[in-house]
Design a protein around this motif. Structure first.
Motif, PDB file in Angstrom:
ATOM      1  N   LEU A   1      -6.438  -7.466   4.530  1.00  0.00           N
ATOM      2  CA  LEU A   1      -6.278  -5.944   4.458  1.00  0.00           C
ATOM      3  C   LEU A   1      -6.619  -6.021   5.734  1.00  0.00           C
ATOM      4  CD1 LEU A   1      -8.517  -3.955   2.224  1.00  0.00           C
ATOM      5  CD2 LEU A   1      -9.059  -3.972   4.718  1.00  0.00           C
ATOM      6  N   LEU A   2      -5.670  -4.958   6.756  1.00  0.00           N
ATOM      7  CA  LEU A   2      -5.505  -4.608   7.600  1.00  0.00           C
ATOM      8  C   LEU A   2      -6.849  -3.044   7.193  1.00  0.00           C
ATOM      9  CD1 LEU A   2      -2.166  -3.500   8.660  1.00  0.00           C
ATOM     10  CD2 LEU A   2      -3.605  -5.453   9.064  1.00  0.00           C
ATOM     11  N   PHE A   3      -7.966  -3.225   8.352  1.00  0.00           N
ATOM     12  CA  PHE A   3      -9.067  -1.701   7.726  1.00  0.00           C
ATOM     13  C   PHE A   3      -8.499  -1.036   8.717  1.00  0.00           C
ATOM     14  CE2 PHE A   3     -13.634   0.122   8.530  1.00  0.00           C
ATOM     15  CZ  PHE A   3     -13.453  -0.107   7.188  1.00  0.00           C
TER      16      PHE A   3
ATOM     17  N   GLY B   1       0.915  -1.357  -0.539  1.00  0.00           N
ATOM     18  CA  GLY B   1      -0.195   0.152   0.319  1.00  0.00           C
ATOM     19  C   GLY B   1       1.206   0.954   0.136  1.00  0.00           C
ATOM     20  N   GLY B   2       0.083   2.195   0.211  1.00  0.00           N
ATOM     21  CA  GLY B   2       0.714   2.914   0.130  1.00  0.00           C
ATOM     22  C   GLY B   2       0.310   4.833  -0.148  1.00  0.00           C
ATOM     23  N   SER B   3       0.926   5.739   0.752  1.00  0.00           N
ATOM     24  CA  SER B   3      -0.482   7.165   1.033  1.00  0.00           C
ATOM     25  C   SER B   3      -0.542   7.785   0.204  1.00  0.00           C
ATOM     26  CB  SER B   3       0.712   7.961   2.047  1.00  0.00           C
ATOM     27  OG  SER B   3       1.209   6.950   2.951  1.00  0.00           O
ATOM     28  N   SER B   4       0.130   8.501  -0.986  1.00  0.00           N
ATOM     29  CA  SER B   4      -0.391   8.814  -1.979  1.00  0.00           C
ATOM     30  C   SER B   4      -0.808   8.250  -3.412  1.00  0.00           C
ATOM     31  CB  SER B   4       0.606  10.304  -2.663  1.00  0.00           C
ATOM     32  OG  SER B   4       2.337   9.265  -2.458  1.00  0.00           O
TER      33      SER B   4
ATOM     34  N   ILE C   1      -2.747  -5.972   2.607  1.00  0.00           N
ATOM     35  CA  ILE C   1      -3.071  -5.163   2.037  1.00  0.00           C
ATOM     36  C   ILE C   1      -3.210  -3.633   3.336  1.00  0.00           C
ATOM     37  CG2 ILE C   1      -4.373  -3.013   1.041  1.00  0.00           C
ATOM     38  CD1 ILE C   1      -5.919  -5.751  -0.651  1.00  0.00           C
ATOM     39  N   PHE C   2      -2.713  -3.095   3.449  1.00  0.00           N
ATOM     40  CA  PHE C   2      -1.780  -1.572   3.521  1.00  0.00           C
ATOM     41  C   PHE C   2      -2.987   0.137   3.179  1.00  0.00           C
ATOM     42  CE2 PHE C   2       0.809   1.211   6.048  1.00  0.00           C
ATOM     43  CZ  PHE C   2       0.269   1.119   7.299  1.00  0.00           C
ATOM     44  N   PRO C   3      -3.990  -0.717   3.537  1.00  0.00           N
ATOM     45  CA  PRO C   3      -4.143   0.707   1.877  1.00  0.00           C
ATOM     46  C   PRO C   3      -4.100   2.288   2.436  1.00  0.00           C
ATOM     47  CG  PRO C   3      -5.997  -0.407   3.414  1.00  0.00           C
ATOM     48  CD  PRO C   3      -5.161  -1.047   4.038  1.00  0.00           C
ATOM     49  N   GLY C   4      -3.962   3.060   1.449  1.00  0.00           N
ATOM     50  CA  GLY C   4      -4.074   4.335   2.340  1.00  0.00           C
ATOM     51  C   GLY C   4      -5.062   4.820   1.434  1.00  0.00           C
ATOM     52  N   SER C   5      -5.719   4.154   1.025  1.00  0.00           N
ATOM     53  CA  SER C   5      -7.388   4.666   0.503  1.00  0.00           C
ATOM     54  C   SER C   5      -8.068   3.328   0.386  1.00  0.00           C
ATOM     55  CB  SER C   5      -7.023   5.809  -0.796  1.00  0.00           C
ATOM     56  OG  SER C   5      -6.135   5.294  -1.805  1.00  0.00           O
TER      57      SER C   5
END
Length: 243
Positions: A98-100, A57-60, A83-87
């Motif tokens: 997935l980390l919620f 995942g990514g922040s931007s 998944i380490f989601p940024g959005s």
């Protein structure tokens, strides 16, 4: 209870490598997956790691073909991909879990509930293992992508009680993991004192990441009470990094 959460709880030490697809082109994924096992093997031996994960995942990042990227990674590895989601756009059925995330250190409603509601709409029928995670941004000595994108300030490291209270609140709200994050490329990692105090006050697994560049640093974080450590920039800069 989900298998991913069980495995984190039962393992003594877990390690995750955080990969930002925005920083790794799709055509570089196969080479990365081929090269990383030797690094993993070395780290497992040096740190007595029980299990290993990829966090993706990514922040931007936006519109970077996230699903195709995850699919490509899964083609070349048997390692669990989380998944380490940024959005809410950073979702893929090709991952394992997935980390919620809820950015509980900040007060921006977009990252406290709005993104989560948007993601929930897409996750109703998913096969992904979803683990609610309280995400706390800790001051790592520089402005990070998370801070910039979320428009929130990190928690100062000199106020340990405040960080502990945030972590305990995350647990009380039902989060099954707590993540202390100093941010990608942090100048200073989360202090061991903070890790020790937080781990003593919560009874859910503690994840710590950001600014960890040496075996000694990581070992200290584990000994302070972290169940999982996340390494990103060090391996991003050197695929053969071993501390």
């Amino acid at each position: 209870m989900p298998d991913l959460l069980i495995s984190i709880k039962q393992a003594n030490r877990s390690l995750a490598v955080l990969i930002d697809p925005e920083k790794m082109p799709l055509d570089a994924v196969a080479a990365f997956a081929k090269a990383i096992p030797s690094t993993i093997s070395s780290l497992k031996e040096k740190l007595q790691i029980d299990q290993f994960f990829f966090f993706v995942g990514g922040s931007s990042m936006e519109n970077t073909g996230f699903d195709e990227w995850v699919k490509e990674l899964k083609k070349h590895t048997d390692t669990t991909v989380v998944i380490f989601p940024g959005s809410p756009e950073q979702l893929s059925e090709n991952a394992d879990g997935l980390l919620f995330l809820s950015l509980l250190s900040g007060r921006n409603p977009e990252f406290l509930i709005e993104h989560q509601v948007d993601a929930a709409r897409r996750l109703k029928e998913t096969h992904l293992e979803i683990v609610p995670t309280g995400y706390l941004l800790i001051d790592g000595g520089k402005e990070t992508a998370v801070q910039c994108v979320s428009k929130t300030l990190p928690l100062p490291q000199n106020n340990v009680e405040n960080i502990v209270n945030h972590a305990y609140a995350a647990q009380l709200m039902g989060n099954q993991l707590v993540y202390l994050e100093a941010g990608s490329g942090a100048v200073k990692s989360v202090a061991t004192e903070i890790v020790r105090e937080v781990s003593a006050q919560i009874n859910v697994p503690l994840i710590v990441g950001g600014g960890l560049r040496t075996i000694a640093q990581i070992e200290a974080i584990y000994k302070a009470g972290a169940k999982m450590v996340v390494v990103g920039t060090a391996i991003e800069e050197n695929i053969n990094w071993n501390g």
